[in-house]
Design an enzyme around this catalytic site. Structure first.
Site: not given
Lengths: 685, 685
Positions: B141, B180, B426
């Site tokens: 992303t 993350g 997702e």
């Protein structure tokens, strides 16, 4: 891949305006609020070292409480210097989008004294409170007792020997809990306690109990007091607990406007007291929630509309910019009706509040309570509808912002979390719906019993227009509309839309009343219908009051008023159609003679609904601009007025403590040495 | 006023069990999970100094990241010592109800290497990752690019002179974001970048880029990296950003399982690669979300059912205890269907995952992709349905807990906030619904075109059973049921309920397909119908798979199996009826010949629904006990197994930093001196 700057995109959206946003702001928010907003912004912008809120997202509980108390100090000073009023202080809470420890001092402690203290007591407590010599809180809720006020366990027992009351918390569950201002700040509590005199329980009354020393702020003897810990939101307020171990206060401290106790323990209730006055306090508090909700949803739709206008995703031509997210119908479908609801809440609140004021004046001047029941029912229904709509509307706004909605820098998460309690406090929404439904059913039953409807309040009007024909067992006025009914005729006529919404209320009320009265269905088995009835009624009331407010457009000259009227009418239609289509089962359930309960019409209404949404999308940015939410309240990378989304987002990220020079460097160094290096080192052995 | 201890009340609720909760746990969670849970609890309980989570509610961002990294360190050590597996590490995340910085190292970095690296690359990266010698993250992303992977801006350009790739972030919006593990922990990133070789763009591929020194953990040259700040939840994970300023890495670092680049810049795609493999990864990730959602909602319903069983409010007799909140039908109506949905998700997931495994084996062993389309459609639909149900189910649980639900000590707020992203990541839920609907419409169209339906997957079965009769323009099998239809017959027969749900899917799919194909309605104008179609389909699939799983009850001996079967059947009926009544417009919309689209039946079904809920209320506490959620995961005053609600609540409140001895005393003293005293003092002048 081409790319257009977010600022340019937003500016272009503004070119689509068909009306003057400033004029719209004036109309929908009202001149008084626009003036207050400007006054507050002036205060806030002058002292950014106190009022700037951009670091709020990095603070923990203690930090938030401290930050807000710093602001409260300044606000209190300005009040002491007569530069701000109490109402201004409330408005600051709104502009800053954060409540502080004195919120309940102003919002509950002082108003309770105002209403329930004698003149002598006002001098002793209220004047000091107004001047911030003492800081108060309102201690009603207990750990084990919420809605059922009669179940409170705290006692205030009269001790004749010393002419005192002994305030006591007999159990753990009687600990006062959720009391705003109590955790850290308050010096005094207005405690709701079971009043016991000569072994007789007189019910729950308020009594003023000093809890912390005004000299060193230490808890007074017998008082165990503290903050009760972190919450989902609202963390700038020090909600706290207090437990009393037989604490004595002078008899004088019992608020004696509605009950008088003399030094012999004789109790008298003043003759000029109508018990319904307490009832009117609840109406007041709920009306305030109704009034604020539209202002709060304004923030969320502003952020979401601006951001989805500049956020781009997918597109047909890889050589062009991707499409603005708001161009996708599924995004419009979720967001535009919320813009409509925001406008409707704002418009409604002017008319609704005016009605509340009429009701209050009738009571105060003429002891005339005739308007109170209607106000109570509508305020319960609208409190539920508006708070549900706002809280879950903010959630929808967060979701349409995609992943970035999840960042605190979106501004949407703190708004959601801080406003969430509105669906619970001052009457849980599911409980309130029952109160509203009981009133509607009563009015419906009266109408069924053919007693003439005399009142001209909006509820009675519904049942007058759609009166039940007892012999025929149906609504007598089956000429809901005269002309041929088509989806187009419905949508082109606001009055017709209002009539259909009102008809739905009447139909559901009569059906439910019949089930309860004739079929002897229990209230508990009616619970689903009861909740729905309250909803359709509140939807109607929202439209009714909003439509009424549109009549005030004539305050503006033509053609300005026409330019405002057109988008407002579109928004009203989007709102009303959305209500009709929320659960199409409700439309199918209407009698056949209404000629609306069939697939073709319902399908057609759905198409009209989508078309209206599409047309409102074009002016979505000017519409949210006109809501007049300043960047201070938005406190959002995504919603900034200038559209400078990503630069702002990065700037905020860089100020995250973990990234800061020195502080962040040390933190990361420590984390590496303690937790990461030992593992990677071991692995290399 | 009498009062019964919360512990005693809860114990009495447990006496109502008609089945063995441990056996139910074994059935609904499966033996494998029960064993894993026990193994993890053993680890966690042995080292409370590391794993105890009770202080999590007091920590700020930095504190949370540090706390979780401390746990990650211990987990990594246990993995290095072969005492825990990677799957166990994932299970710890679930039991602790908090994700840490290595979640994506395990959940995305390693799996990507597993699938997309060559054997040589696995040796270089994956083995080190497995051993925690390097810590990885998955950087896809970007700030300005989410769902549209093709729109990513980061480039990896081949430099033939040095046989390297140059990784570059050309714009602010190309900054990798939301990654993350990147904010604080990671040493390496698997970067998704536009692969450019000799000026040709080959699309997006993964490339391993070292980002921090493995010696001192400082960012490497050209790498700007940091944490991107606080979020609504998930704050133990260091989601971060990274920007590359022409960073060079060896050609070797491009993962070359699906593309090969030699040192002349020649590109080859291996012949044994089917592009649908990438597609199957998405199915895998979404299936995992589907599988975890039931486990997560388990926590919330456990807290809400236990607390509403012991919380008392109002009552008819002032001399008796007030009534447990769960005795109120409006509370049951909101909560019991969530218990049903929890059970249905858990049961469904066993069968659904088995199907996924069948699909995966067919691909791996026989290169047979025939099952993939169905799996993809169902996984999209169920990912949406399950995540919506769980996130908003937790919200409902919070709301039924009243005010105390708002305290972090309820355990419900962190759960809501941490799980919220599941509705976005997702594949955003609104986008996924469109993918599911496209598939359903294709199967429906095939059936309409009278091509024989050969597949026996569940979707085809729907359209085989309810085949469209083209000449008659309706579903041919109008004998949906043979006997006289009454609300009672519907409710007494699970297969009939399944048939009605399937019929609804077929009817809606045919109607929509006709509108799109015959009436030429655009996809954008079909958006409402598309979302609903995905929902009714997912509701059917949930029931289908759950019902299938009930067949496995025969693993137990009688009468135990019967004792389990009865409540499970009730729960299935509650679930299925809830789906039928969600929007009664969908039932009214069915053809008349189904004999179900009329007021009398629909009214009757509503009554049956309420009766079933009432009957399940009696065993609500044993039902949630059987979900097997340990107190560690609950981390909740309200939901404790022993019912010791208020004592625990007070203990937690007292440990709030503002109340702590020394720390709290100093904080409050400072607050008083700085902010409160100056105001009250001034007032007294």
């Amino acid at each position: 891949m081409g790319s257009v700057s977010t600022q340019v995109t937003l500016a272009k959206e503004r070119d689509n305006a068909t009306f003057d946003p400033n004029l719209m702001d004036l109309f929908i928010n009202g001149e008084a609020w626009v003036n207050t907003r400007n006054k507050i912004l002036d205060v806030v912008r002058k002292q950014p070292e106190i009022f700037d809120m951009s670091d709020i997202y990095f603070l923990n509980r203690e930090g938030e409480v401290e930050k807000l108390l710093k602001q409260e100090k300044r606000v209190a000073e300005l009040i002491q210097q007569k530069k701000l009023t109490d109402d201004d202080a409330m408005a600051i809470t709104y502009i800053q989008d954060a409540s502080g420890p004195y919120r309940l001092h102003r919002g509950m402690f002082m108003p309770t004294l105002e209403r329930q203290a004698t003149d002598e007591q006002k001098k002793a407590f209220l004047e000091k409170a107004r001047n911030y010599e003492i800081i108060g809180c309102y201690a009603q809720t207990e750990m084990g007792h919420g809605s059922n006020v009669r179940g409170l366990e705290t006692t205030a027992t009269y001790i004749q020997e010393t002419d005192e009351f002994e305030v006591d918390s007999p159990t753990l569950t009687s600990t006062k809990w959720w009391i705003g201002g109590l955790g850290v700040a308050a010096t005094h509590a207005c405690v709701m306690a079971q009043l016991i005199i000569k072994n007789k329980n007189y019910g729950v009354y308020p009594i003023v109990v000093p809890i912390r020393s005004t000299v060193d702020h230490k808890p007074l003897p017998g008082v165990s007091v503290g903050d009760h810990g972190p919450k989902m939101g609202f963390n700038g307020v020090d909600n706290g607990f207090v437990n009393f171990d037989k604490v004595r206060v002078p008899r004088f401290n019992l608020l004696q406007r509605y009950i008088t106790v003399d030094n012999q323990g004789n109790v008298t209730i003043p003759s000029d007291v109508d018990p319904r006055v307490t009832y009117s306090t609840m109406v007041y508090v709920r009306s305030n929630i109704v009034n604020i909700m539209g202002k709060e949803l304004s923030k969320a739709v502003t952020i979401a509309v601006r951001y989805t206008s500049v956020r781009r995703q997918f597109g047909d031509d890889p050589n062009k910019s991707e499409n603005p997210v708001l161009d996708y119908p599924i995004v419009q479908y979720r967001l535009i009706p919320l813009v409509a609801k925001t406008y409707m809440m704002l418009g409604m609140s002017h008319e609704f509040y005016a009605n509340y004021e009429r009701c209050r004046m009738a009571i105060e001047k003429n002891n005339d309570f005739s308007l109170l029941k209607e106000m109570h029912a509508v305020s319960c229904g609208l409190k539920k509808w508006c708070s549900d709509t706002t809280v879950y509307g903010i959630d929808t706004c967060r979701h349409v912002c995609g992943g970035h909605g999840f960042s605190l820098f979106s501004g949407l998460n703190t708004a959601f979390a801080n406003l969430y309690p509105n669906i619970i406090w001052e009457g849980d929404n599911f409980v309130l719906a029952q109160q509203t439904a009981r009133y509607i059913l009563k009015v419906a039953e009266n109408s069924m019993n053919s007693s003439p409807i005399e009142s001209d309040d909006p509820t009675s009007q519904i049942f007058k227009k759609f009166k039940y024909d007892l012999p025929k067992r149906k609504i007598s006025n089956n000429k809901l509309w005269n002309s041929e009914i088509t989806p187009q005729t419905v949508v082109s006529n606001e009055q017709l839309l209002l009539n259909i919404l009102a008809y739905k209320v009447a139909h559901q009320a009569y059906t439910l009343a019949t089930k309860i009265n004739v079929d002897k269905q229990s209230w508990n088995d009616s619970l689903v219908a009861v909740q729905i009835l309250s909803t359709v009624y509140s939807e109607y009331m929202l439209c009714h009051y909003f439509y009424k407010h549109l009549g005030k457009l004539s305050q503006f000259n033509k053609p300005e008023s026409d330019k405002l009227a057109s988008p407002l009418s579109t928004l009203m239609k989007i709102g009303a159609l959305g209500f009709l289509l929320r659960n199409t089962g409700e439309l199918y359930d209407l009698p056949e003679e209404t000629r609306i309960s069939n697939h073709k019409i319902i399908d057609g209404l759905e198409t009209e609904y989508l078309n209206l949404i599409k047309s409102a999308r074009k002016i979505a940015v000017p519409l949210v601009d006109a809501l007049g939410i300043p960047d201070e309240k938005l406190n959002s990378s995504l919603g900034r007025y200038d559209g400078n989304v990503y630069e702002d987002y990065m700037t905020r990220a860089l100020s995250e403590p973990l990234n800061r020079e020195k502080m962040g460097d040390e933190l990361r160094e420590q984390i590496f040495k303690r937790y990461i290096e030992p593992v990677t080192k071991y692995a290399k052995l």
